[in-house]
Design an enzyme around this catalytic site. Structure first.
Site, mmCIF file in Angstrom:
data_model
loop_
_atom_site.group_PDB
_atom_site.id
_atom_site.type_symbol
_atom_site.label_atom_id
_atom_site.label_comp_id
_atom_site.label_asym_id
_atom_site.label_seq_id
_atom_site.Cartn_x
_atom_site.Cartn_y
_atom_site.Cartn_z
ATOM 1 N N VAL A 140 0.810 -1.220 0.000
ATOM 2 C CA VAL A 140 0.000 0.000 0.000
ATOM 3 C C VAL A 140 0.842 1.268 0.000
ATOM 4 O O VAL A 140 0.290 2.370 -0.106
ATOM 5 C CB VAL A 140 -0.986 0.025 1.184
ATOM 6 N N TYR A 193 1.659 5.285 15.275
ATOM 7 C CA TYR A 193 0.480 4.460 14.975
ATOM 8 C C TYR A 193 -0.790 5.179 15.400
ATOM 9 O O TYR A 193 -1.776 5.231 14.651
ATOM 10 C CB TYR A 193 0.621 3.127 15.704
#
Length: 278
Positions: A81, A173
């Protein structure tokens, strides 16, 4: 089972590992009669030895198992991705084999450079984490939306409890997943006129290979054991257990179905009560 998913085409990124959330989602959609695309990065250990699928053969085997079990069409494609070329190849393969996409689940995610506070975080690791978790959702969505039918479709982005409650020493994250929640809302507004609904889910601690890796990492850092770290985590979950990939998949199937036809732009928690805010 969502009966209205029968015959639809569903792409799930980050779905090539049998014990992961992504594969659980693929399996549920296949069980509901959808044709599915398993897409994942293969043969790399990018999460500090947290496993990815070993090969395309492994993902192809999973696809064949789904075809046999549920009498649907299932294909496996390699996908990075972070690379526009890889995404373009994937989209071309999907269009050739299935023609269009009705359901996109952006599940691919990773983490680099943990544990670190923001002021000690390696910049390259920070950027890579955000690139996969946030920019990957943007890139894949941009490629797939044109393949959605004139009648619309739905996108489900996998965010995280960390998008709403800041964790220690895992800032990249958390920031990326918070970005996914806002990206979901932006896309929901922009695509509503095209009949495309966009929602996010925010899982808490789900029993997967990644969670096992997380407990082992924490144990190494804290001079503890994985079992002790899991027991400590369970104390913070009112339901007293970890969630399962199947339970996350049930939520995704609901969001993909007509049962949620008036629901868009939401970020839904699935945390066993660990997070009770909107």
């Amino acid at each position: 089972m969502a009966a209205d998913l029968k015959g639809k085409a569903a792409l799930v990124t980050g779905s090539g590992k049998k014990n992961g959330i992504g594969y659980g989602i693929v399996r549920k959609l296949a069980e509901s009669g959808a044709n599915v695309i398993i897409a994942d990065l293969v043969g790399k250990e990018t999460r500090q030895n947290e496993p990815f699928p070993d090969s395309m053969a492994e993902m192809t085997h999973l696809a064949k198992d789904l075809e046999k079990a549920f009498k649907i069409k299932a294909i496996a494609v390699e996908l990075d991705v972070t690379l526009a070329g890889s995404i373009a190849q994937m989209a071309a393969a999907v269009q050739k084999q299935l023609g269009c996409i009705h359901i996109l689940c952006n599940n691919a995610g990773t983490v680099f450079g943990v544990p670190n506070a923001v002021h000690t975080y390696d910049e390259d690791a920070w950027m890579k984490t955000i690139d996969v978790n946030l920019h990957g959702v943007f890139r894949v969505s941009k490629a797939i939306v044109p393949l959605m039918t004139a009648g619309g479709g739905c996108i489900i982005n996998v965010a995280s409890r960390a998008a709403k409650v800041p964790p220690l020493f895992n800032g990249a994250y958390a920031v990326a997943k918070a970005g996914v929640v806002m990206l979901t809302k932006v896309m929901a507004k922009e695509l509503a006129g095209a009949g495309i609904r966009v929602n996010a889910i925010c899982p808490g601690v789900i029993q997967t290979d990644f969670t096992d890796w997380r407990f082992k990492l924490e144990a190494d850092i804290l001079d503890s054991t994985a079992e002790a770290r899991k027991a400590e985590m369970l104390k913070s979950i009112p339901m007293g257990r970890l969630g399962t990939a199947a339970e996350v998949a049930d939520l995704v199937a609901f969001l993909a179905s007509d049962q949620s036809s008036y629901l868009t732009g939401q970020a839904i928690n699935i945390t066993g009560g660990q997070l009770m805010e909107i």
